[in-house]
Design a protein around this motif. Sequence first.
Motif, PDB file in Angstrom:
ATOM      1  N   MET A  76       0.701  -1.136   0.028  1.00 31.01           N
ATOM      2  CA  MET A  76      -0.125   0.174  -0.103  1.00 31.01           C
ATOM      3  C   MET A  76       0.835   1.248   0.026  1.00 31.01           C
ATOM      4  N   LYS A  77       1.876   1.316   0.666  1.00 30.82           N
ATOM      5  CA  LYS A  77       2.705   2.456   0.859  1.00 30.82           C
ATOM      6  C   LYS A  77       3.565   2.560  -0.358  1.00 30.82           C
ATOM      7  N   HIS A  78       3.805   1.615  -1.203  1.00 29.73           N
ATOM      8  CA  HIS A  78       4.284   1.829  -2.664  1.00 29.73           C
ATOM      9  C   HIS A  78       3.544   2.314  -3.334  1.00 29.73           C
ATOM     10  N   LEU A  79       2.195   1.791  -3.532  1.00 27.74           N
ATOM     11  CA  LEU A  79       1.292   2.290  -4.301  1.00 27.74           C
ATOM     12  C   LEU A  79       0.946   3.919  -4.076  1.00 27.74           C
ATOM     13  N   PHE A  80       0.830   4.408  -2.804  1.00 25.71           N
ATOM     14  CA  PHE A  80       0.605   5.764  -2.554  1.00 25.71           C
ATOM     15  C   PHE A  80       1.922   6.448  -3.098  1.00 25.71           C
ATOM     16  N   LEU A  81       3.157   6.051  -2.780  1.00 23.68           N
ATOM     17  CA  LEU A  81       4.337   6.734  -3.335  1.00 23.68           C
ATOM     18  C   LEU A  81       4.424   6.634  -4.737  1.00 23.68           C
ATOM     19  N   SER A  82       3.931   5.742  -5.667  1.00 27.20           N
ATOM     20  CA  SER A  82       4.087   5.941  -7.002  1.00 27.20           C
ATOM     21  C   SER A  82       3.106   6.769  -7.705  1.00 27.20           C
ATOM     22  N   LEU A  83       1.867   6.837  -6.880  1.00 27.49           N
ATOM     23  CA  LEU A  83       0.826   7.885  -7.386  1.00 27.49           C
ATOM     24  C   LEU A  83       1.356   9.415  -7.223  1.00 27.49           C
ATOM     25  N   ILE A  84       2.022   9.707  -5.976  1.00 22.81           N
ATOM     26  CA  ILE A  84       2.624  10.686  -5.835  1.00 22.81           C
ATOM     27  C   ILE A  84       3.667  11.198  -6.916  1.00 22.81           C
ATOM     28  N   ILE A  85       4.380  10.168  -7.378  1.00 26.07           N
ATOM     29  CA  ILE A  85       5.310  10.429  -8.088  1.00 26.07           C
ATOM     30  C   ILE A  85       4.751  10.711  -9.560  1.00 26.07           C
ATOM     31  N   LEU A  86       3.732   9.880  -9.909  1.00 23.47           N
ATOM     32  CA  LEU A  86       3.284   9.510 -11.340  1.00 23.47           C
ATOM     33  C   LEU A  86       2.254  10.669 -11.634  1.00 23.47           C
ATOM     34  N   ILE A  87       1.422  11.218 -10.661  1.00 27.12           N
ATOM     35  CA  ILE A  87       0.527  12.190 -11.137  1.00 27.12           C
ATOM     36  C   ILE A  87       0.885  13.516 -11.603  1.00 27.12           C
ATOM     37  N   PRO A  88       1.890  14.062 -11.120  1.00 28.99           N
ATOM     38  CA  PRO A  88       2.572  15.279 -11.605  1.00 28.99           C
ATOM     39  C   PRO A  88       3.352  14.961 -12.986  1.00 28.99           C
ATOM     40  N   VAL A  89       3.761  13.801 -13.274  1.00 27.08           N
ATOM     41  CA  VAL A  89       4.537  13.658 -14.529  1.00 27.08           C
ATOM     42  C   VAL A  89       3.462  13.275 -15.618  1.00 27.08           C
ATOM     43  N   LEU A  90       2.435  12.678 -15.195  1.00 28.56           N
ATOM     44  CA  LEU A  90       1.348  12.416 -16.257  1.00 28.56           C
ATOM     45  C   LEU A  90       0.438  13.694 -16.551  1.00 28.56           C
ATOM     46  N   SER A  91       0.274  14.615 -15.538  1.00 23.52           N
ATOM     47  CA  SER A  91      -0.499  15.816 -15.854  1.00 23.52           C
ATOM     48  C   SER A  91       0.301  16.709 -16.528  1.00 23.52           C
ATOM     49  N   PHE A  92       1.602  16.710 -17.036  1.00 23.06           N
ATOM     50  CA  PHE A  92       2.116  17.790 -17.700  1.00 23.06           C
ATOM     51  C   PHE A  92       2.304  17.240 -19.168  1.00 23.06           C
ATOM     52  N   GLY A  93       1.686  16.196 -19.578  1.00 24.27           N
ATOM     53  CA  GLY A  93       1.608  15.458 -20.915  1.00 24.27           C
ATOM     54  C   GLY A  93       1.076  16.190 -21.948  1.00 24.27           C
ATOM     55  N   ASN A  94       0.204  17.084 -21.616  1.00 21.10           N
ATOM     56  CA  ASN A  94      -0.572  18.020 -22.547  1.00 21.10           C
ATOM     57  C   ASN A  94      -0.303  19.330 -21.997  1.00 21.10           C
ATOM     58  N   ASN A  95       0.418  20.102 -22.413  1.00 21.15           N
ATOM     59  CA  ASN A  95       0.330  21.679 -22.050  1.00 21.15           C
ATOM     60  C   ASN A  95      -0.385  22.460 -22.667  1.00 21.15           C
ATOM     61  N   PRO A  96      -1.609  23.113 -21.728  1.00 17.57           N
ATOM     62  CA  PRO A  96      -2.525  23.912 -22.330  1.00 17.57           C
ATOM     63  C   PRO A  96      -2.268  25.322 -22.645  1.00 17.57           C
ATOM     64  N   LEU A  97      -1.075  25.757 -22.364  1.00 17.86           N
ATOM     65  CA  LEU A  97      -0.823  26.860 -22.497  1.00 17.86           C
ATOM     66  C   LEU A  97       0.349  26.933 -23.684  1.00 17.86           C
ATOM     67  N   GLU A  98       0.482  25.808 -24.244  1.00 19.87           N
ATOM     68  CA  GLU A  98       1.434  25.843 -25.591  1.00 19.87           C
ATOM     69  C   GLU A  98       0.292  26.217 -26.728  1.00 19.87           C
ATOM     70  N   LEU A  99       0.797  26.918 -27.652  1.00 26.81           N
ATOM     71  CA  LEU A  99      -0.003  27.074 -28.815  1.00 26.81           C
ATOM     72  C   LEU A  99       0.791  26.485 -30.027  1.00 26.81           C
TER      73      LEU A  99
END
Length: 141
Positions: free
Chosen positions: A1-24
């Motif tokens: 459970m601890k590893h799942l939580f840690l991996s989510l903390i690391i992966l969510i910010p990385v995945l959220s920057f996949g599409n940059n809404p400010l890029e034209l």
Amino acid sequence: MKHLFLSLIILIPVLSFGNNPLELDESEIDLSKAEKLESLILNEPNLDYQTLKESAPELMDNFVDHTEDNSAAFLDSSDTIIPPFWWGFCLGIWGILIVLILTDKNKVAVKKAFVGCLVMGISVLAVYGIIILIGLASVSY
């Protein structure tokens, strides 16, 4: 459970920057007015701002005239950015120094920053005094 939580903390910010809404895309940017303005300026080297504004107002509708601005413009008390009082209140002596430098020694703005610094100093002393009084009152002999 601890590893799942840690991996989510690391992966969510990385995945959220996949599409940059400010890029034209280059296809979304319309530079036709800027190109016409550039060609007009290059063809007439002695063209000043007022003549350009009178001769081609359709090209100048999105441009802002900053010729009247000075360094103290954003530190005026009617402005909503950061008034001099808050520079002095939040940053103390450094805020007064910033206002002094940015306003070219505008005495009214520096005085407001100094008043902000004094209010901050008195507030800090009052809070520390109350904390000390509460601490002394809670000590039993």
